[in-house]
Design a protein around this motif. Structure first.
Motif, PDB file in Angstrom:
ATOM      1  N   UNK A  84       0.818  -1.208   0.000  1.00 43.08           N
ATOM      2  CA  UNK A  84       0.000   0.000   0.000  1.00 43.08           C
ATOM      3  C   UNK A  84       0.858   1.267   0.000  1.00 43.08           C
ATOM      4  N   UNK A  85       1.816   1.363   0.902  1.00 39.74           N
ATOM      5  CA  UNK A  85       2.660   2.560   0.973  1.00 39.74           C
ATOM      6  C   UNK A  85       3.623   2.632  -0.200  1.00 39.74           C
ATOM      7  N   UNK A  88       1.929   3.878  -3.270  1.00 36.46           N
ATOM      8  CA  UNK A  88       1.758   5.333  -3.212  1.00 36.46           C
ATOM      9  C   UNK A  88       3.042   6.044  -3.610  1.00 36.46           C
ATOM     10  N   UNK A  89       4.163   5.572  -3.104  1.00 34.95           N
ATOM     11  CA  UNK A  89       5.443   6.186  -3.445  1.00 34.95           C
ATOM     12  C   UNK A  89       5.722   6.042  -4.934  1.00 34.95           C
ATOM     13  N   UNK A  90       5.356   4.899  -5.506  1.00 36.91           N
ATOM     14  CA  UNK A  90       5.562   4.677  -6.939  1.00 36.91           C
ATOM     15  C   UNK A  90       4.838   5.734  -7.769  1.00 36.91           C
ATOM     16  N   UNK A 139      -6.027  -4.576  -1.556  1.00 34.18           N
ATOM     17  CA  UNK A 139      -7.435  -4.172  -1.512  1.00 34.18           C
ATOM     18  C   UNK A 139      -7.930  -4.001  -0.087  1.00 34.18           C
ATOM     19  N   UNK A 140      -7.532  -4.906   0.777  1.00 33.65           N
ATOM     20  CA  UNK A 140      -7.976  -4.817   2.169  1.00 33.65           C
ATOM     21  C   UNK A 140      -7.423  -3.570   2.841  1.00 33.65           C
ATOM     22  N   UNK A 141      -6.221  -3.139   2.451  1.00 34.57           N
ATOM     23  CA  UNK A 141      -5.673  -1.884   2.971  1.00 34.57           C
ATOM     24  C   UNK A 141      -6.524  -0.693   2.516  1.00 34.57           C
TER      25      UNK A 141
END
Length: 248
Positions: A84-85, A88-90, A139-141
């Motif tokens: 998840x993180x 986002x950075x990508x 998805x759960x995140x």
């Protein structure tokens, strides 16, 4: 004119995008730039290399020349494997390199599930089991609830790209669950755009597929709303959604 730039790894099902352009039947353009796929393998180490900042940044100048207003990394597995993180950075790095709003197919799925108001999902994945599990965790995140899933265990995008209507429908049927509000098909190497109406009619619920949601996500970033017949509930006019599928 709205132009959504797409960074697509290698060559498998990129012909879904011209089909989407025609079905949208408007002033929407979807230029595709192919990124270096490296090793064609649905394996975590290969996917991490495929989605590296250097490989994505190499394609952005061509999209700028096309007049792109947003850019989407049109690869699900090459984004959610970062977590998840990390995903986002990508996309933050991609936006900085491109100088425009950026996202990925993975975030397209997360945003589409929220948009549809359908938190309980089933996953119909072409990937091996361990890669599919990474998608479920992603998805759960995002707040989705994964109620069922199926992984076809295919190792390469090249093989996925050879699948036709019957294989796509069979995968969807085998992954569906009565408690799922929506079915997700996450591989951009899988041809699905021609079968969206058949998929939703067969399952009786919304179906969101990778190439479909990639374009929807890019339009969302460009603040452009679009509707089209034959592109599923995600692209249905709000007053027509109830007529398309009997959501379970």
């Amino acid at each position: 004119m709205t132009t959504v730039g797409l960074l697509y790894p290698g060559h498998s099902a990129e012909d879904d995008y011209p089909r989407l352009e025609v079905l949208l039947d408007s002033d929407i353009r979807l230029p595709v730039v192919h990124t270096d796929i490296g090793e064609d393998a649905h394996r975590v180490d290969a996917l991490l290399k495929m989605g590296s900042p250097e490989r994505l940044a190499a394609g952005v100048e061509a999209l700028r020349l096309e007049g792109a207003e947003s850019v989407v990394w049109a690869c699900t597995s090459g984004s959610f494997v970062y977590g998840w993180e990390g995903a986002h950075e990508q996309v933050r790095a991609l936006a900085e390199a491109a100088g425009m709003p950026a996202s990925s197919t993975s975030f397209g799925f997360a945003h589409a599930v929220r948009h549809l108001g359908t938190p309980r999902v089933a996953i119909a994945a072409t990937y091996p089991a361990d890669v599919t599990e990474h998608f479920a965790e992603f998805l759960e995140k995002s707040g989705a609830v994964v109620v069922s899933g199926r992984d076809a265990g295919i190792l390469t995008a090249a093989e996925v790209g050879t699948w036709g209507r019957e294989e796509v429908l069979e995968l969807a049927r085998s992954a569906d669950h009565r408690n799922a509000d929506v079915l997700l098909m996450p591989d951009t190497a899988l041809h699905t755009v021609a079968y969206l109406a058949d998929l939703e009619a067969d399952l009786g619920k919304p179906v969101v597929t990778a190439n479909q949601v990639t374009v929807w996500e890019g339009l969302r970033l460009a603040d452009r709303r679009a509707w089209a017949n034959g592109l599923g509930t995600l692209f249905a006019r709000p007053d027509h959604v109830a007529d398309l599928v009997d959501v379970k």
